[in-house]
Design a protein around this motif. Sequence first.
Motif, PDB file in Angstrom:
ATOM      1  N   THR A 343       3.857   4.030   4.875  1.00 50.16           N
ATOM      2  CA  THR A 343       3.014   2.884   4.554  1.00 50.16           C
ATOM      3  C   THR A 343       1.549   3.285   4.595  1.00 50.16           C
ATOM      4  O   THR A 343       1.146   4.151   5.379  1.00 50.16           O
ATOM      5  N   CYS A 344       0.773   2.653   3.735  1.00 49.07           N
ATOM      6  CA  CYS A 344      -0.688   2.792   3.732  1.00 49.07           C
ATOM      7  C   CYS A 344      -1.331   1.534   4.280  1.00 49.07           C
ATOM      8  O   CYS A 344      -2.555   1.422   4.278  1.00 49.07           O
ATOM      9  N   ASN A 345      -0.492   0.574   4.729  1.00 48.04           N
ATOM     10  CA  ASN A 345      -0.988  -0.745   5.117  1.00 48.04           C
ATOM     11  C   ASN A 345      -0.855  -1.013   6.597  1.00 48.04           C
ATOM     12  O   ASN A 345       0.075  -0.547   7.259  1.00 48.04           O
ATOM     13  N   TRP A 346      -1.764  -1.823   7.088  1.00 46.58           N
ATOM     14  CA  TRP A 346      -1.706  -2.327   8.464  1.00 46.58           C
ATOM     15  C   TRP A 346      -0.668  -3.445   8.557  1.00 46.58           C
ATOM     16  O   TRP A 346       0.145  -3.486   9.462  1.00 46.58           O
ATOM     17  N   SER A 348       2.470  -4.763   6.801  1.00 47.73           N
ATOM     18  CA  SER A 348       3.468  -4.316   5.826  1.00 47.73           C
ATOM     19  C   SER A 348       4.526  -5.357   5.511  1.00 47.73           C
ATOM     20  O   SER A 348       5.327  -5.178   4.594  1.00 47.73           O
ATOM     21  N   ASN A 354       2.321  -7.419   1.577  1.00 45.79           N
ATOM     22  CA  ASN A 354       2.307  -5.952   1.591  1.00 45.79           C
ATOM     23  C   ASN A 354       1.524  -5.444   0.375  1.00 45.79           C
ATOM     24  O   ASN A 354       1.999  -5.479  -0.752  1.00 45.79           O
ATOM     25  N   SER A 355       0.314  -4.971   0.606  1.00 45.29           N
ATOM     26  CA  SER A 355      -0.585  -4.576  -0.474  1.00 45.29           C
ATOM     27  C   SER A 355      -0.102  -3.310  -1.183  1.00 45.29           C
ATOM     28  O   SER A 355       0.521  -2.436  -0.575  1.00 45.29           O
ATOM     29  N   ARG A 516      -3.742  -9.795   1.851  1.00 43.03           N
ATOM     30  CA  ARG A 516      -3.768  -8.445   1.287  1.00 43.03           C
ATOM     31  C   ARG A 516      -5.204  -7.916   1.216  1.00 43.03           C
ATOM     32  O   ARG A 516      -5.465  -6.742   1.501  1.00 43.03           O
ATOM     33  N   ASN A 519      -6.261  -6.890   4.685  1.00 42.68           N
ATOM     34  CA  ASN A 519      -5.621  -5.610   4.998  1.00 42.68           C
ATOM     35  C   ASN A 519      -6.385  -4.467   4.343  1.00 42.68           C
ATOM     36  O   ASN A 519      -6.719  -3.457   4.993  1.00 42.68           O
ATOM     37  N   ASP A 520      -6.673  -4.609   3.061  1.00 42.92           N
ATOM     38  CA  ASP A 520      -7.359  -3.546   2.325  1.00 42.92           C
ATOM     39  C   ASP A 520      -8.755  -3.291   2.883  1.00 42.92           C
ATOM     40  O   ASP A 520      -9.208  -2.147   2.962  1.00 42.92           O
ATOM     41  N   ILE A 523      -8.468  -1.156   6.047  1.00 44.28           N
ATOM     42  CA  ILE A 523      -8.121   0.239   5.775  1.00 44.28           C
ATOM     43  C   ILE A 523      -9.288   0.954   5.106  1.00 44.28           C
ATOM     44  O   ILE A 523      -9.690   2.050   5.516  1.00 44.28           O
TER      45      ILE A 523
END
Length: 565
Positions: A343-346, A348, A354-355, A516, A519-520, A523
Motif C-alpha cells: 500500500t501507498c496509503n495511510w 487503505s 483507498n486512494s 482520499r 490521505n494524499d 503522504i
Amino acid sequence: MNLKTFLIATIASLGLAPTAFAERGSDGNVSIIYWQAPSILNPFLSGGTKDVESSSLVIEPLARYNEKGELTPWLVNEIPTVNNGGVSEDLTSITWKITPGILWSDGTPFTSADVKFTYQYCTHPDGGCAQATKFEGVKNVETPDDLTVIVNFENATPFPYGPFVGGESPIIQAAQFSDCLGARAPECTNQNFNPIGTGPFVVNEFKPNDVITMSANPNFRDPDKPAFATLTFKGGGDATAAGRAVMETGEFDYAWNLQLAPDVIAQMQEGGKGTPVVGFGPLVERIMLNQTNPDPALDADTRSTTKVPHPFLSEPAVYKAMSMAIDRPLLVEIGYGQAGRVTCNWVSAPEAVNSDTFTCDKQDIDGAKALLDDAGIVDTDSDGIREKDGVPLKLLYQTSTNAVRQDFQALIKQWWNEIGIDAELRNINGSVFFGGDPGSPDTFQKFYADVQMYANTFNGTDPQSYLGSLLCDKAPRPESQWQGQNITRWCNPVYEKLHAELTQTADAAKRASIARQLNDMAIEGGAMIPLVDRGRLSAHANTLGGVILNVWDSELWNVADWHRK
C-alpha cells in the motif's frame, strides 16, 4: 427437570453443542494471550490497541461495529438516525436512548450521567485524552433524564457517531472516576487498573505488563452470559510464543495479532490445536516521520513541538527517496504473505477511501539517488552518508520488538544505506512502546527518535476521527501528559481546513473523496511512509466457539458469546 435442562440434555444426546442454553460460568476458564501486554485498562489514557482491546472486556460504548462494519446498538435501544428522529434534521445533535435496566458491575444503575461524565473526563482542559478526536466538534452533552443522552455539536455533523461509539470510546463510571479529572487522571491507579464496567467481565487483579485475571460480571445484562466463569489475559512474550500457545500446545484459547511470517503460521497450524483467522481492515504498517528535532540536548517541551524542526525530514526529496528505496513486495512476501498487501496509503479501507494517487509497488534505488542528487543533498566528505545543509542524513529508526519488524528494519536500513542514508536501529518492548506511560521516554507518543514504525487502526468504516489524528492540536505534549494522536507533530493549515469540511459533508461519495484527498495530503506532505496493508491475523483454539473476527472494532467485541465447544 425444567424445560431448559431437558432441552440441554436432549441436544447433548444428539451430539450437538447446547451453546444457546449455556449458563453463565458453565464453561470454566478462557485464556487469552496478547504478546503486547496491557499496561492500563483505560483507553482514554492510552492509544495502544492492546490497552483498548483488553479494556473492552470490562467497559463498553453505547454502540459498536459488527464484523461487517455495521453500526450495532450495544447499551442503547437503536442507532439514532434522521429517519427515526434520533439525529436532528439540521444534523447538530444526536439523541441516544439507553436500554433500561443496565447495571454497572457493582450493581448500581448505568445512567446518562455516566455518559456525560465520560465526555467531561476526556475533554477536561487540564488533562490529556488519547481519544480526543472522538469528541471533535462536540459543544456539550445533555442528560434530560437518566436514560437519555443528547450530544450537541457546534456545527452540522453528518457523521455524529464519533463520541461513545466503538471500543476506543467507551463509558467510564462517574462515581468511580469523579476525582480523576484533568491532570489527576494518570494518578488514579486503582481506577485505571480496575475499572467498574458494564461488560461481561470484571477485574480481579491487574498486573501491568503481565497478566490480568477476571471473572464473570454477576450483573451483566444477559443472565446466561458470559459462558466462562473466569478469564485469564496474559501479556508479554512474543508473537511466536503466542501463536504456539494456541495452535501447538493448546495452552491458550486466543492469540492476538500474530505478526509472523506465513511459513511460521502454516507450521504452527500443523500442531492441530488451533486455527488462524484473518481479515482485512484499515490496518497499515508504516514509518512515521518526526517533524520535530529529537536531539536529547533539547528539553521535553521543545522536542514535542516544531519550534526546532527536524533538520531534514521535512525535505520532500529526502522522504520521497526513502520511500522509493523500499521494496514493498518483498516486505509483504517475507512478513505477511497472503495476510499482507502493498500500500501507498495511510487509510487503505474501506475500499471507497483507498486512494489510487500513488504508485509504490516497485523499488527504485537509482531514482531515489537521482532525486537526492537533484536536490543538492550529496555526500561531500566521501563517508557514504549524504548531508543536507551540513547535517548528515543519520536516523534513529525505532519500533516495537517483533521478529517481522526487526526483519523489516534490517532490510530498510540496507536499502537506505544504498542511497546514502544511515540508520541506527532500535527496538523497544511493545508493552512499553505502546503503553502511554507519561513517565517513560520510550513510548511512541514521545517519539524520541527520527523515524518509528508501527501499525494502528480505527473503529468503524468512516475515517473522519482517524484522519483527525493529524490535526495540529492533537500532538502529544507535556501539558497533555503526553496523550494525543498526532504522533509526528505534522501540521498543515490546508489539511485542517479540508478536515473541517469533511466534518460537515453529508454525501457519502463526497466524504470518500475528501478522505482520499486528506490521505494524499499526509503522504505527499511527508507525515509518514506507508508500507503494508496488513490483515488482522489471530488464532483461536479449536475448542473455542463463538469467535467472530472483527476488523472494525475490538477483536474481543463479542467475548460474551464465546463458549467451549
